[in-house]
Structure formats: C-alpha cells, structure tokens
Write an enzyme that holds these catalytic residues in place. Structure first.
Site, PDB file in Angstrom:
ATOM      1  CG  ASP A 193      -1.870   1.150   1.275  1.00  0.00           C
ATOM      2  OD1 ASP A 193      -2.004   1.846   0.256  1.00  0.00           O
ATOM      3  OD2 ASP A 193      -2.483   1.371   2.334  1.00  0.00           O
ATOM      4  CG  ASP A 201      17.801   5.810  -3.637  1.00  0.00           C
ATOM      5  OD1 ASP A 201      16.930   5.321  -2.899  1.00  0.00           O
ATOM      6  OD2 ASP A 201      18.938   5.300  -3.771  1.00  0.00           O
ATOM      7  CG  HIS A 221      14.015 -11.151  -3.055  1.00  0.00           C
ATOM      8  ND1 HIS A 221      13.442 -11.444  -1.848  1.00  0.00           N
ATOM      9  CD2 HIS A 221      15.348 -11.104  -2.832  1.00  0.00           C
ATOM     10  CE1 HIS A 221      14.382 -11.565  -0.925  1.00  0.00           C
ATOM     11  NE2 HIS A 221      15.554 -11.366  -1.509  1.00  0.00           N
ATOM     12  CG  ASN A 234       8.515 -29.878 -13.522  1.00  0.00           C
ATOM     13  OD1 ASN A 234       8.221 -30.975 -13.053  1.00  0.00           O
ATOM     14  ND2 ASN A 234       7.647 -28.884 -13.597  1.00  0.00           N
ATOM     15  CB  ALA A 334      17.929 -11.533  11.184  1.00  0.00           C
ATOM     16  CB  SER A 385      17.690 -13.175   0.226  1.00  0.00           C
ATOM     17  OG  SER A 385      17.247 -11.940   0.690  1.00  0.00           O
TER      18      SER A 385
END
Length: 458
Positions: A193, A201, A221, A234, A334, A385
């Site tokens: 939102d 920037d 991501h 697959n 974290a 990540s």
C-alpha cells in the site's frame, strides 16, 4: 532509510485502544472511513498541531472474525495473546502535512498512553549480494551441490513433508505461472500500500497501491525463495520443504533503484501481512528482508517487535536472513531474540564474505550461486536471502516429522535442534559471529527423533 510520506506507526499502551478505530482490512476491503480522532485528548492535539490533522486505523484485524462474534466491535475481539504481544494496539496514522513529522514523532513519544511511535520506514530488498543471472542455462550439478552439502536428499528420504504443514513466504510474491511453481502454491494475498511515486531514491513501478488479493511477483526475489522451498523439480532440484504447503504473501512491491528493480515495502505493510498469515495457521515463516539497526533513529522501536512476539506466542517458527553487509551488525527481524537468524556459506562450507555477522546469528546455510526460479526460467542468485529458505524448509520438515510422531514442536526446541545438529565450518578462520555451523537437515531430523525417544522413555 526512506520513509512513507505523512505516515507513522503508533503503538498504544495496554488498555488504551479505543473501540471506534476501524481496521486496515475494513478500510481497504469494505470502504469504511478512517477515523479522524484517536483519544480526544493529547494525541489528537499533537496530531493537529504538528501534522495539521490526521486519519487513523488499526493496522491489524482480530483473529476472531465478525462472523464468530457478531455485534462485537473489532477492537474488542482481540484475545489476550493479541493484546499482550501488542499487535492489537498498533495504529497506522496519516497526517495532513509531512514537514513536521519528525517533531511530531518526538512529541508523541512523550505521551503517557503511547508505548512507542516511529515513522513508517521503508524496507528494501532483494537482500542479495550480487546481481542475479536471469534465465541462463541451468547447471544441474551446481544446482544439486548445495542441497547435498546440507544432506537434504537424505532428509527428504526420511521425511517427505506434510501438505498440512504450511510455510508462509513473506516477500515480493511469486510468479504463479512458473512451471516449477504452478499448482504448488496456496492462495496468498497482497498487503502493499504505497501511493507516492518516489521514496527517496526509489521510483515505484508496477502494482503498488491497488486493493487486490493477488501476490504476483514483479521483482523475482520472492519467486527465487519459493523455488528453494517448493519447486516441482521439473528442471531444477525439488523444493527443500518436500510436500509441505506454501502460502505466498506479497508485502514488498517493485521499485527502480539505480536502474535495478528491487522490492520495497513499508514496515506497516510487512507487519500487516505477517499478522494475517499467522492467523491463517502457518507453522513456519520465511523472512528474507531486513532493516539495519544503524539506519534507525536512536529512539525508534525495533522493527516488527509486536508481530514477532505474536508469532512466537502462537508457536510459529520464524526464520530470517541475517543481512549482506559483511559487517558485524544487527538487522531486523533477524536480530530479534526468538527469530532463527541465518547467514550464508559457500560450497566449501566457509562463511561468505558478504554474510552479516553477530552474536544473534544462529547458523548458516548455502547462499552463494544458488540455482532457483526466476520470474521466467531459472536464475543463479547469492545472498543470505537465499540461505534462509533452506533453513525454513528444514523447519517445515521438523514440524512435519514431529507431527508424524504426535509430538509438539515449539520454536525454542526447533531452534535448539538446528543449532545442536549443525555441521562444523570447513575452516576455523573468520567464522566468528556466523553461528554454530552449517545446516544439516538429516542430522536435525535424527536429533529430533532422539529427543522424542528420550522424552518417551523418561
């Protein structure tokens, strides 16, 4: 760190929540007007003096729905866990004028009824260390290597996973049409939102303000994390969570930063998605995003405090990327005490130079040159990540294995098992602040079996 213009997040003290404030869900989905007053006293006076007036709503909805308790206002449907964790008392406030918002935050922090207050900071991701390689020819041997290091194939032979055990992926959404992810996802939703065309920037692009329930990924991501967790297998190795379910939540929209597309989301957007997915009953949440403590003001509350407390109280296992600064510092979520913080290692089991370190980091997982899903085709990515989803997958398998033996598994025990079963780093050099070692999924499952056997024999 950028912030959402004219917006702040305010947590009231226990017992101070007024009944008349609507929830974000009521405003977005039912067209209910935001409240133009909060307490009729010092909070409203400060909002008028510094901000030129304000509108407010409750960030979260109660776990108990209107249908379950008809005629009871939403503010009164919160249970004790929601009240004590603080999620019931979080307000999102929009002021008329942005110029005096810093002074407004300082003034509100002095009000007795206010537990804490901060601007609605913006979190950016991807939390990756290097630019991803999009749609290259997949290298099958390289794709299998990090899975082998964690003994993931052996773990999946022991525990295939359970579709009733669900991971929540709080990220940029997923590419639902991807061949590796098709028919693998549960119905997700979107809490992004953001109305401003620019945030510092960052230049917003794509779907950032429409009121929909579609968690479609516009960055890549979240899709990369989803492939690690739940790919069909697959053309790349299957997801580490086996048959466990996966619900995607789009809390980060898309923005351009230096010509590169990144994920961006207000902290309030993220927390709203977290609360809702917890109430949907997920057992594990992967959080591959973070806010450095150094970017916050000294008096700012630590991000995600209430929703982390709420998740732990509901028995949800929380896994988060430690960060990619290569420094010793704290990123949130974290760095919260009850979150499993994950760093990254390379194929030689040595910590990656980019992996953020600290005493709060619990363990590492492979995070360098990981093959997974792109928005289309495959991609090779690096960063904490992409180490975190391997640990989130291991958590889901631990939950499934414990349930297969009719044994409860709480967040503290799961974290302890992962740490105690971790394999050593390949080198003693430069491992300080990287946790107990490297994720070993098979060892974690066998240690869980031993713990259950010992408890049953005692």
């Amino acid at each position: 760190m950028p912030r959402v213009p004219r917006r702040l997040v305010l947590t009231l003290r226990l017992g101070e929540l007024p009944d008349h404030l609507p929830s974000l869900r009521e405003v977005r989905r039912e067209g209910v007007a935001m409240a133009t007053r909060i307490d009729g006293g010092p909070i409203d006076r400060l909002l008028s003096h510094h901000g030129g007036g304000a509108r407010a709503l409750r960030l979260h909805s109660a776990r108990v729905t209107r249908l379950q308790r008809p005629g009871v206002p939403g503010a009164r449907r919160f249970d004790d866990v929601e009240q004590l964790s603080g999620v019931a008392r979080v307000l999102r406030v929009e002021v008329a004028h942005d110029e005096a918002l810093p002074s407004l935050v300082k003034a509100l922090a002095q009000v007795t009824q206010v537990e804490h207050v901060a601007p609605d900071w913006v979190c950016t991701t991807p939390f990756d260390a290097r630019r991803a390689v999009s749609s290259p020819p997949l290298d099958p041997a390289a794709a299998r290597r990090p899975r082998a290091l964690m003994r993931l194939p052996q773990a999946l032979a022991l525990q295939r996973g359970d579709p009733s055990v669900v991971i929540g992926l709080v990220d940029t959404g997923v590419a639902k049409g991807h061949a590796e992810l098709a028919r693998r996802m549960r119905r997700g939703f979107d809490t992004v939102d953001l109305d401003a065309a620019t945030l510092g920037d960052l230049t917003l692009v794509g779907d950032n303000a429409s009121r929909d329930e579609d968690p479609d990924d516009e960055v890549g991501h979240g899709s990369a994390c989803a492939g690690i967790l739940r790919a069909n297998g697959n053309g790349m190795p299957g997801g580490g969570a086996g048959l466990c379910g996966l619900t995607p939540v789009r809390v980060l929209g898309a923005a351009l930063q230096g010509g590169r597309r990144v994920g961006v989301g207000a902290l309030a957007n993220i927390d709203a998605g977290m609360k809702r997915i917890i109430d949907l009953g997920v057992q594990v949440i992967n959080m591959s995003f973070g806010t450095p403590e150094s970017s916050l003001n000294a008096d700012d509350p630590r991000p995600h405090t209430e929703v982390v407390r709420y998740a732990i109280a509901r028995g949800v296992l929380l896994v988060a990327a430690s960060g990619n600064s290569g420094a010793v510092e704290r990123y949130y979520p974290a760095a919260h005490d009850d979150v499993i913080a994950v760093g990254a290692v390379d194929d030689t089991l040595r910590p990656c130079s980019f992996s953020t370190r600290g005493e709060h980091v619990d363990l590492c997982a492979p995070g360098l040159d990981i093959w997974t899903c792109g928005l289309q085709g495959y991609t090779c990515v690096s960063g904490t990540s992409f180490a975190a989803p391997f640990v989130a997958a291991a958590c889901a398998l631990l939950v499934a294995h414990a349930e297969s033996r009719a044994w409860p598994l709480d967040p503290h025990t799961a974290r302890e098992i992962l740490v105690d079963s971790a394999r050593p780093f390949d080198s003693t050099r430069d491992t300080e602040g990287c946790g107990a070692g490297v994720l070993d999924v098979h060892a974690a499952l066998t240690l869980l079996d031993r713990r259950i056997d010992a408890a049953l024999d005692s």
